[in-house]
Scaffold this motif. Structure first.
Motif, PDB file in Angstrom:
ATOM      1  N   ARG A  63       0.706  -1.055  -0.058  1.00  0.00           N
ATOM      2  CA  ARG A  63      -0.073  -0.039   0.021  1.00  0.00           C
ATOM      3  C   ARG A  63       1.022   1.268   0.029  1.00  0.00           C
ATOM      4  N   TYR A  64       2.157   1.143   0.315  1.00  0.00           N
ATOM      5  CA  TYR A  64       2.973   2.542   0.288  1.00  0.00           C
ATOM      6  C   TYR A  64       2.979   2.916  -0.956  1.00  0.00           C
ATOM      7  N   ASP A  65       2.976   4.196  -1.245  1.00  0.00           N
ATOM      8  CA  ASP A  65       3.114   4.835  -2.468  1.00  0.00           C
ATOM      9  C   ASP A  65       4.284   5.985  -2.269  1.00  0.00           C
ATOM     10  N   SER A  66       5.368   5.745  -2.858  1.00  0.00           N
ATOM     11  CA  SER A  66       6.354   6.661  -2.671  1.00  0.00           C
ATOM     12  C   SER A  66       6.297   7.920  -3.331  1.00  0.00           C
ATOM     13  N   GLN A  67       5.276   8.016  -4.299  1.00  0.00           N
ATOM     14  CA  GLN A  67       4.891   9.459  -5.066  1.00  0.00           C
ATOM     15  C   GLN A  67       4.251  10.437  -3.946  1.00  0.00           C
ATOM     16  N   THR A  68       3.536   9.728  -3.007  1.00  0.00           N
ATOM     17  CA  THR A  68       2.528  10.367  -1.952  1.00  0.00           C
ATOM     18  C   THR A  68       3.439  10.848  -0.849  1.00  0.00           C
ATOM     19  N   ALA A  69       4.218  10.070  -0.274  1.00  0.00           N
ATOM     20  CA  ALA A  69       5.244  10.532   1.163  1.00  0.00           C
ATOM     21  C   ALA A  69       6.479   9.592   0.991  1.00  0.00           C
ATOM     22  N   ARG A  70       7.270  10.237   1.803  1.00  0.00           N
ATOM     23  CA  ARG A  70       8.430   9.622   2.016  1.00  0.00           C
ATOM     24  C   ARG A  70       8.062   8.555   3.041  1.00  0.00           C
ATOM     25  N   LEU A  71       9.031   7.530   2.825  1.00  0.00           N
ATOM     26  CA  LEU A  71       8.644   6.290   3.869  1.00  0.00           C
ATOM     27  C   LEU A  71       8.573   6.688   5.435  1.00  0.00           C
ATOM     28  N   SER A  72       9.546   7.740   5.748  1.00  0.00           N
ATOM     29  CA  SER A  72       9.580   7.905   7.154  1.00  0.00           C
ATOM     30  C   SER A  72       8.107   8.838   7.591  1.00  0.00           C
ATOM     31  N   THR A  73       7.722   9.485   6.527  1.00  0.00           N
ATOM     32  CA  THR A  73       6.233  10.214   6.894  1.00  0.00           C
ATOM     33  C   THR A  73       5.171   9.166   6.891  1.00  0.00           C
ATOM     34  N   TRP A  74       5.358   8.053   5.964  1.00  0.00           N
ATOM     35  CA  TRP A  74       4.275   7.023   6.101  1.00  0.00           C
ATOM     36  C   TRP A  74       4.396   6.438   7.410  1.00  0.00           C
ATOM     37  N   LEU A  75       5.591   6.022   7.874  1.00  0.00           N
ATOM     38  CA  LEU A  75       5.528   5.357   8.864  1.00  0.00           C
ATOM     39  C   LEU A  75       5.205   6.070  10.366  1.00  0.00           C
ATOM     40  N   HIS A  76       5.769   7.334  10.249  1.00  0.00           N
ATOM     41  CA  HIS A  76       5.170   8.208  11.599  1.00  0.00           C
ATOM     42  C   HIS A  76       3.979   8.304  11.500  1.00  0.00           C
ATOM     43  N   ASN A  77       3.051   8.299  10.281  1.00  0.00           N
ATOM     44  CA  ASN A  77       1.566   8.425  10.289  1.00  0.00           C
ATOM     45  C   ASN A  77       1.002   7.219  10.840  1.00  0.00           C
TER      46      ASN A  77
END
Length: 180
Positions: A63-77
Motif C-alpha cells: 500500500r506504500y506509495d513513494s509518490q505520495t510520501a517519504r517512507l519516514s512520513t508514512w511510518l510516522h503516520n
C-alpha cells in the motif's frame, strides 16, 4: 534517490523479502521509537506501538506509495495513529524517569540531577498539551520533520499545523515558566 531506494525496498518487503524489511527497520526504528516514547510517555507501551508499526509496514508494504510520501512520513503516520488509538483506549499519559539519556555527556551528579529535573518538567509540560499540539511539536522539533511532512501525518493543512505549533509553544512556555 533515497525515495527511489526506499520504494524499491518496500516493493521487496511486499514480496516477502526479510532482508529488505530488516534494512528498513534498522534505518527507521530509532527515530520512530524516540517519537513514540515522547508521545506516549511509557517506554513499554511505546515499544509495543513501534513493533505494531513495523508489523503494519510488513503486512501493508504493497500500500506504500513513494509518490505520495517519504517512507519516514508514512511510518510516522502509522505510529501517530496507533498512539492516538492508545490514548483513546487509556485516556492517560505517564512518564517514567528513564525515558531520556544524557547522550554520553560527562556530568557531575548534581548536573545530572538538575538535567533530570528539567527533562521531567519538559516531559510533564508536553504531556499536559492537547494531543494535536504535542504531536505537532514532537514531529517538527524533535523528529526534525518539515512542516509539510508533519501536516501530512496529522492530516491538516500546513497553515493549521503552524497554528498548532504556535499555540503549543505558547502553552509549553507558559507551563515551563510557571515551574520556575
Amino acid at each position: 534517490m533515497l525515495r527511489d531506494n526506499e520504494a524499491q525496498l518496500m516493493r521487496r518487503v511486499a514480496d516477502g523479502d526479510r532482508g529488505a524489511f530488516r534494512s528498513l527497520l534498522d534505518q527507521h526504528q530509532r527515530s520512530l521509537a524516540i517519537y513514540v516514547r515522547r508521545m506516549m510517555g511509557d517506554s513499554h507501551l511505546a515499544d509495543d506501538i513501534v513493533q505494531e508499526t513495523f508489523l503494519r509496514m510488513w503486512t501493508q508494504a504493497a500500500r506504500y506509495d513513494s509518490q505520495t510520501a517519504r517512507l519516514s512520513t508514512w511510518l510516522h503516520n502509522i505510529a501517530h495513529n496507533l498512539c492516538i488509538d492508545s490514548f483513546r483506549k487509556s485516556s492517560r499519559i505517564t512518564y517514567t524517569d528513564n525515558d531520556e539519556t544524557f547522550g554520553g555527556e560527562t556530568q557531575t551528579i548534581e548536573q545530572g540531577h538538575d538535567q533530570q529535573l528539567k527533562s521531567a518538567e519538559v516531559r510533564a509540560a508536553l504531556a499536559a498539551l492537547p494531543e494535536r499540539q504535542r504531536s505537532a511539536l514532537l514531529l517538527c522539533h524533535y523528529q526534525g520533520l518539515s512542516n509539510k511532512e508533519a501536516a501530512q501525518i496529522l492530516e491538516v493543512s500546513v497553515d493549521a499545523l503552524e497554528s498548532l505549533l504556535a499555540r503549543g509553544r505558547r502553552k509549553l512556555r507558559k507551563e515551563l515558566l510557571a515551574h520556575d
